[in-house]
Design a protein around this motif. Structure first.
Motif, short mmCIF file in Angstrom:
data_model
loop_
_atom_site.label_atom_id
_atom_site.label_comp_id
_atom_site.label_asym_id
_atom_site.label_seq_id
_atom_site.Cartn_x
_atom_site.Cartn_y
_atom_site.Cartn_z
N UNK A 37 20.36 20.67 58.32
CA UNK A 37 19.49 20.81 58.18
C UNK A 37 19.29 21.82 57.80
N UNK A 38 18.40 23.10 56.85
CA UNK A 38 18.58 24.43 56.00
C UNK A 38 17.77 24.68 55.97
N UNK A 39 18.18 26.76 56.18
CA UNK A 39 16.65 27.43 56.15
C UNK A 39 17.90 28.86 55.70
N UNK A 40 16.79 29.76 55.47
CA UNK A 40 17.09 31.30 55.15
C UNK A 40 17.63 31.82 56.55
N UNK A 41 18.21 32.96 56.52
CA UNK A 41 17.98 34.04 57.83
C UNK A 41 16.98 34.03 58.69
N UNK A 42 16.20 34.54 57.98
CA UNK A 42 14.84 35.02 58.17
C UNK A 42 14.26 33.58 58.55
N UNK A 43 14.32 32.56 58.39
CA UNK A 43 13.67 31.01 58.81
C UNK A 43 12.28 31.22 58.13
N UNK A 44 12.60 31.02 56.68
CA UNK A 44 11.38 31.22 55.75
C UNK A 44 11.11 29.68 55.39
N UNK A 45 11.89 28.53 55.84
CA UNK A 45 11.29 26.68 55.70
C UNK A 45 10.61 26.74 56.95
N UNK A 46 11.38 27.06 57.69
CA UNK A 46 10.54 27.15 59.15
C UNK A 46 9.16 27.61 59.25
N UNK A 47 9.34 28.60 58.77
CA UNK A 47 8.12 29.69 58.71
C UNK A 47 6.68 28.33 57.96
N UNK A 48 7.25 28.43 57.14
CA UNK A 48 5.55 27.65 56.42
C UNK A 48 5.89 26.26 57.13
N UNK A 49 6.44 25.84 58.32
CA UNK A 49 6.49 24.91 59.20
C UNK A 49 6.87 23.09 58.03
N UNK A 54 19.61 17.40 54.33
CA UNK A 54 20.56 16.82 53.35
C UNK A 54 20.96 15.64 54.70
N UNK A 55 20.71 13.82 54.54
CA UNK A 55 21.28 13.22 55.08
C UNK A 55 22.31 12.30 54.54
N UNK A 56 23.31 11.98 55.61
CA UNK A 56 24.16 11.89 55.01
C UNK A 56 24.16 9.77 55.53
N UNK A 99 10.04 25.59 43.83
CA UNK A 99 9.21 26.66 43.13
C UNK A 99 7.76 26.24 43.73
N UNK A 100 7.37 24.97 43.81
CA UNK A 100 6.75 24.83 44.68
C UNK A 100 5.63 25.27 45.76
N UNK A 101 6.91 25.15 46.72
CA UNK A 101 6.91 25.11 47.61
C UNK A 101 7.06 27.37 48.06
N UNK A 102 7.90 27.76 47.14
CA UNK A 102 8.53 28.77 47.66
C UNK A 102 9.96 28.42 48.66
N UNK A 103 10.09 27.90 48.53
CA UNK A 103 11.82 28.03 49.33
C UNK A 103 12.87 29.11 48.57
N UNK A 104 13.94 29.53 49.28
CA UNK A 104 14.17 30.42 48.32
C UNK A 104 15.24 29.21 48.23
N UNK A 105 15.96 30.23 47.38
CA UNK A 105 17.18 29.11 46.95
C UNK A 105 18.86 29.31 48.39
N UNK A 106 18.10 30.85 48.86
CA UNK A 106 20.21 31.24 50.02
C UNK A 106 20.11 30.21 50.55
N UNK A 107 19.91 29.03 50.75
CA UNK A 107 20.02 28.71 52.09
C UNK A 107 21.09 28.33 53.00
N UNK A 108 21.45 28.60 54.23
CA UNK A 108 22.02 27.48 55.06
C UNK A 108 22.54 26.66 55.86
N UNK A 109 23.37 26.12 56.27
CA UNK A 109 22.44 25.42 57.75
C UNK A 109 22.44 25.89 58.90
N UNK A 110 21.34 25.16 59.43
CA UNK A 110 21.23 25.82 60.73
C UNK A 110 21.47 24.44 61.91
N UNK A 111 21.93 23.65 61.33
CA UNK A 111 21.82 22.41 62.51
C UNK A 111 22.75 20.79 61.68
N UNK A 112 23.04 20.44 62.72
CA UNK A 112 23.55 19.40 61.96
C UNK A 112 24.05 18.57 63.39
#
Length: 143
Positions: A37-49, A54-56, A99-112
């Motif tokens: 799972x990925x998010x920004x340092x500010x948890x921008x994705x989580x804030x949008x619920x 990426x599933x391998x 773009x449609x869901x305002x997801x920033x491109x500066x994502x980093x792994x938060x859990x695996x």
């Protein structure tokens, strides 16, 4: 645009119930999958619920964006990718979802974590029985 509305219910169970269910249904061909799972340092994705993952599964990588619609429903957007790094994705459709869901491109792994998934398919859905291995413990879940 690819749309998929997902309705899911999840329930944590204990190992005993997991084993009882595993032997109560005709599960075939369990799948081992690793979810990152990925998010920004500010948890921008989580804030949008939402969630970006990426599933391998073996050599196959599947990008997923989930955005919560209500308590049980998500909009789910999925696409197979070849990029190893989330920030190297150049697929126009995925970039449009960002773009449609305002997801920033500066994502980093938060859990695996890695899950052994057993699936029982029936007419109107699937029953998934998961055994998930985290760093310090194992969870059992029915979905």
């Amino acid at each position: 645009m690819y749309d998929n509305i997902e309705r899911e219910l999840k329930l944590l169970i204990n190992e005993k119930v997991y084993n009882e269910l595993l032997h109560s249904y005709d599960f075939h061909n369990p799948i081992t999958q690793t979810n990152t799972y990925f998010d920004t340092e500010n948890q921008d994705v989580k804030k949008q619920r939402g969630a970006v993952r990426i599933r391998t599964i073996q050599d196959k990588k599947i990008f997923t964006l989930k955005i919560r619609k209500d308590e049980y429903t998500h909009y789910e957007f999925e696409k197979e990718i070849s990029a190893e790094n989330i920030n190297e994705i150049e697929d126009p459709e995925i970039l449009n979802w960002f773009n449609q869901y305002q997801i920033p491109k500066n994502l980093h792994p938060t859990a695996s974590f890695t899950t052994l998934r057993n699936v029982y398919a029936f007419e109107n859905g699937e029953l998934c029985l998961d055994k998930t291995y985290y760093k310090n413990h194992t969870d059992y879940e029915i979905e």
